[in-house]
Motif scaffolding. Structure first.
Motif, PDB file in Angstrom:
ATOM      1  N   TYR A   1      -3.991 -12.907  -1.332  1.00 29.38           N
ATOM      2  CA  TYR A   1      -3.998 -14.138  -1.635  1.00 29.38           C
ATOM      3  C   TYR A   1      -3.153 -14.725  -2.809  1.00 29.38           C
TER       4      TYR A   1
ATOM      5  N   LEU B   1       1.660   2.069  -3.509  1.00 32.25           N
ATOM      6  CA  LEU B   1       0.583   2.820  -4.303  1.00 32.25           C
ATOM      7  C   LEU B   1       0.015   4.266  -3.677  1.00 32.25           C
ATOM      8  N   ARG B   2       0.565   4.245  -2.544  1.00 33.98           N
ATOM      9  CA  ARG B   2       0.212   5.842  -1.573  1.00 33.98           C
ATOM     10  C   ARG B   2       1.172   6.747  -2.428  1.00 33.98           C
TER      11      ARG B   2
ATOM     12  N   MET C   1      -8.200  -2.008  11.130  1.00 28.10           N
ATOM     13  CA  MET C   1      -8.442  -3.464  10.848  1.00 28.10           C
ATOM     14  C   MET C   1      -6.853  -4.081  11.246  1.00 28.10           C
ATOM     15  N   ARG C   2      -5.801  -3.275  11.102  1.00 24.81           N
ATOM     16  CA  ARG C   2      -4.285  -3.876  11.317  1.00 24.81           C
ATOM     17  C   ARG C   2      -4.422  -4.160  12.826  1.00 24.81           C
TER      18      ARG C   2
ATOM     19  N   ASP D   1      -5.802  -7.021  -0.689  1.00 26.68           N
ATOM     20  CA  ASP D   1      -6.048  -8.329  -0.328  1.00 26.68           C
ATOM     21  C   ASP D   1      -5.760  -9.320  -1.535  1.00 26.68           C
TER      22      ASP D   1
ATOM     23  N   ARG E   1      -2.070  -8.435   6.466  1.00 23.15           N
ATOM     24  CA  ARG E   1      -3.643  -7.954   6.079  1.00 23.15           C
ATOM     25  C   ARG E   1      -3.557  -6.389   6.302  1.00 23.15           C
ATOM     26  N   TYR E   2      -4.210  -5.758   5.075  1.00 26.07           N
ATOM     27  CA  TYR E   2      -4.305  -4.413   5.326  1.00 26.07           C
ATOM     28  C   TYR E   2      -3.054  -3.490   4.777  1.00 26.07           C
TER      29      TYR E   2
ATOM     30  N   ASN F   1      -7.643   1.539   7.402  1.00 29.11           N
ATOM     31  CA  ASN F   1      -6.871  -0.038   7.434  1.00 29.11           C
ATOM     32  C   ASN F   1      -6.134  -0.152   8.700  1.00 29.11           C
TER      33      ASN F   1
ATOM     34  N   SER G   1     -15.020  -8.559   3.852  1.00 32.65           N
ATOM     35  CA  SER G   1     -14.072  -9.859   3.624  1.00 32.65           C
ATOM     36  C   SER G   1     -13.448 -10.413   4.586  1.00 32.65           C
ATOM     37  N   SER G   2     -13.673  -9.724   5.825  1.00 30.69           N
ATOM     38  CA  SER G   2     -13.135 -10.630   7.052  1.00 30.69           C
ATOM     39  C   SER G   2     -13.858 -11.658   7.646  1.00 30.69           C
TER      40      SER G   2
ATOM     41  N   ALA H   1     -16.151  -2.297   4.966  1.00 28.21           N
ATOM     42  CA  ALA H   1     -14.711  -2.392   5.309  1.00 28.21           C
ATOM     43  C   ALA H   1     -14.270  -4.012   5.956  1.00 28.21           C
ATOM     44  N   LEU H   2     -15.207  -4.470   6.598  1.00 31.04           N
ATOM     45  CA  LEU H   2     -15.029  -5.845   7.088  1.00 31.04           C
ATOM     46  C   LEU H   2     -15.839  -6.888   6.432  1.00 31.04           C
TER      47      LEU H   2
ATOM     48  N   SER I   1       0.500 -11.794  10.257  1.00 33.26           N
ATOM     49  CA  SER I   1      -0.341 -11.357   9.172  1.00 33.26           C
ATOM     50  C   SER I   1       0.012 -10.198   8.596  1.00 33.26           C
TER      51      SER I   1
ATOM     52  N   TYR J   1      -5.972   3.423  -0.482  1.00 35.00           N
ATOM     53  CA  TYR J   1      -4.919   2.743   0.111  1.00 35.00           C
ATOM     54  C   TYR J   1      -4.771   2.985   1.592  1.00 35.00           C
ATOM     55  N   LEU J   2      -5.553   3.904   1.970  1.00 33.71           N
ATOM     56  CA  LEU J   2      -5.441   4.202   3.603  1.00 33.71           C
ATOM     57  C   LEU J   2      -6.954   3.550   4.021  1.00 33.71           C
TER      58      LEU J   2
ATOM     59  N   GLU K   1      -5.456  -7.273  13.536  1.00 32.11           N
ATOM     60  CA  GLU K   1      -4.346  -8.475  12.870  1.00 32.11           C
ATOM     61  C   GLU K   1      -3.409  -8.861  13.905  1.00 32.11           C
TER      62      GLU K   1
ATOM     63  N   ASN L   1       1.069  -1.003   0.120  1.00 30.16           N
ATOM     64  CA  ASN L   1      -0.167  -0.207  -0.091  1.00 30.16           C
ATOM     65  C   ASN L   1       0.736   1.301   0.041  1.00 30.16           C
TER      66      ASN L   1
ATOM     67  N   ASP M   1     -11.417   0.789  -0.798  1.00 31.20           N
ATOM     68  CA  ASP M   1     -12.073   1.296  -1.846  1.00 31.20           C
ATOM     69  C   ASP M   1     -13.638   1.445  -1.498  1.00 31.20           C
TER      70      ASP M   1
END
Lengths: 274, 295
Positions: free
Chosen positions: A241, A25-26, B56-57, A237, A232-233, B53, B107-108, B104-105, A230, B250-251, B60, A22, B254
């Motif tokens: 995968y 991309l940022r 959500m991190r 995604d 993730r984020y 994000n 897909s979790s 946001a969640l 992890s 990306y923060l 994780e 990310n 989408d």
């Protein structure tokens, strides 16, 4: 400035993208916001150019995967694309060459007659070494500009012996232009100030401060993956995968090219005439 | 585990509370019984204005850390956005914050969004939200245990679940704000339930714990997770970027960006909501007598 008076810019990011994150991309988003905010530029395209396997960096996995992951990551972007040309070359290609390659593609695309005239005009001025100055005084719309997009750490790598050819640096900052995103531990303004060559072209080096510090490096991502943690984020995604599906990063993959000399160091220290 | 051992273990777990139950199991390690991990649910309370994000991190990072202690099995995560009556400046309607969190969640496979707190008529103290969720998961656990017992299934019984509060290090700092927390609530959140605190670049969570007697007393129940990658993507920064028309791609996911654009959520105006208003907890708790800890 009205839209048609602004310089059309394409941003080119060269790097390992091992894997894309990310943060990479940022960089594009930050650069675009910055340039357009000056009122002088319109960013029309972003290109991700993954380095070829011939670079021989430690832990660098096959270009095929790195390009694929970058494509997955930019699936949802309207303006950022991936170009595989550099990654397909057998030998490592100097960044300046990659920039020249993409610039020639860019200018070859221009069908507009006016634009061709102004490109020829600016090409002439460029050869006289006054490109930047003439662009700002040019009343006609200037041709498209290609700028190298990178983190400030890349800028600071200019001083690492045998990593860059001096004439390549001169060409990148003098003829094309750079957009540098600040990173923790880098002070790009100071670095530019301390280098005569960079200082000469400092108007062509756009330093973008990332106020929202984001240190998600590919190195960190690989480390976390090795340790089963992890990520993730930290990256899209679909890239995650893909990595899991192909089991891409491990202690083993990190050992690739261990002990092998990085291509530019090999090339420049071995042959002073190259 | 032999069926005799299993029956006696079940009996022990039913009779004693969950902490003692864990001790029995752990003590069992000395008699070569396998150490069972405590099932754990992480609850994150906050504005989520909007979810990022980075939020959500937290889940994780916390999950990885707790698994690595060998003592816990993180079985669920809950995002509980605060209600509108919290009165924080710039807080957009709960219905939007919930919708964005759900997007946001989507897909979790382990973190979900819960609306209970946001639906309460008044602002709800964190400890009350925790008691509510703990009651829920304990009930689920007891119902499934009851079924198993009647169905006489032979697989080993899991331990009763725990609920811990998941937060960033800036949350720890809020314990020092006068009037924001009731002392007895702090005790219960930190002492009875426990905290999992993920530190962000620049803050000193260990120092905060050190400087508070209550936190210090329960330091064993405060899990400090280090995020080695500095990532200062905060909801505040995201709102700032949105106000200024700069990119937040990306923060935040989408889908959340789209939602924000569709509803034109974050503007100069939205940031001035609740301007000048006191935070609800400060008002609510200002005149409440502090209950004795004996209660």
């Amino acid at each position: 400035m009205e839209d048609d008076r602004r310089t059309m810019v394409t941003l080119l990011a060269c790097g390992s993208f091992n894997p894309i994150t990310n943060m990479h991309l940022r960089m594009f988003e930050l650069a675009r916001d910055y340039l357009e905010d000056t009122g002088r530029y319109k960013v029309v395209k972003g290109i991700i150019s993954a380095v070829g396997d011939g670079y021989k960096k430690k832990g660098l996995i096959e270009a095929f995967h790195r390009v694929k992951m970058a494509r997955l990551a930019t699936e949802n972007s309207e303006w950022i694309t991936v170009d595989a040309w550099e990654s397909l070359q057998l030998e490592w290609v100097e960044t300046a060459k990659v920039v020249r390659h993409h610039y020639s593609l860019l200018t070859a695309d221009e069908q507009d007659g006016d634009l061709v005239d102004s490109v020829n005009y600016t090409k002439k001025r460029r050869m006289e070494g006054n490109y930047v100055e003439s662009a700002s005084h040019h009343s006609k719309r200037v041709g498209p500009q290609l700028m190298l997009l990178c983190g400030a750490d890349v800028l600071e790598s200019f001083c690492i012996p045998n990593l860059w050819k001096q004439e390549d640096i001169a060409e990148i900052v003098g003829r094309f232009g750079m957009v540098c995103i600040t990173r923790c531990g880098s002070d790009p303004h100071k670095f530019i100030y301390k280098s005569d060559m960079l200082w000469k072209h400092h108007k062509n080096i756009h330093v973008v401060t990332d106020w929202v510090t984001n240190d998600i490096s590919a190195t960190h991502v690989r480390r976390a993956l090795r340790r089963g943690q992890s990520v993730r984020y930290l990256l899209p995604d679909n890239v995650l995968y893909y990595i899991q599906e192909h089991d891409l990063y491990s202690a083993e993959s990190e050992q690739k090219n261990a002990g092998v000399v990085l291509a530019p160091l090999q090339r420049y220290s071995g042959d002073p005439s190259s | 585990m032999s069926s005799n051992m299993m029956r006696s273990t079940k009996a022990i777990l039913k009779r004693k509370n969950y902490i003692q139950g864990c001790c029995v199991i752990l003590r069992g390690a000395f008699t070569k019984m396998p150490i069972q991990r405590v099932p754990l649910v992480l609850l994150a309370c906050g504005s989520f204005n909007p979810i990022t994000n980075q939020h959500m991190r937290l889940f994780e990072l916390a999950r990885d850390y707790l698994h690595s202690t060998g003592q816990y099995q993180v079985v669920g995560g809950i995002v509980s956005p605060v209600s509108d009556s919290y009165g924080k400046q710039g807080l957009v309607l709960a219905k939007h914050r919930i919708a964005m969190a759900k997007l946001a969640l989507q897909s979790s496979n382990w973190v979900t969004v819960d609306e209970w707190e946001s639906q309460q008529p008044d602002w709800t103290e964190t400890v009350v939200t925790m008691r509510y969720h703990y009651g829920r998961i304990l009930k689920e656990y007891e119902e499934s245990t009851h079924e198993d017992f009647n169905g006489s299934r032979s697989h080993p019984q899991s331990l009763p679940p725990q609920l811990k509060l998941l937060c960033g290090a800036d949350f720890l700092d809020t314990f020092n704000i006068p009037g924001l927390w009731r002392d007895d609530h702090m005790e219960e959140v930190v002492g009875h339930f426990g905290l999992v605190c993920v530190s962000r670049g620049g803050l000193q969570p260990e120092q905060v714990v050190h400087e508070s007697d209550t936190l210090w007393r329960h330091r064993q129940n405060i899990f400090q997770v280090k995020e080695w990658v500095r990532n200062e993507t905060s909801a505040t920064e995201v709102r700032r970027a949105l106000r200024r028309g700069t990119s937040v791609k990306y923060l935040i996911p989408d889908s959340v960006i789209e939602y924000i654009q569709q509803h034109n959520l974050y503007t100069q105006d939205s940031e001035r909501r609740n301007e000048g208003m006191a935070l609800r907890p400060l008002v609510k708790q200002a005149h409440q007598p502090v209950e004795s800890l004996d209660d």
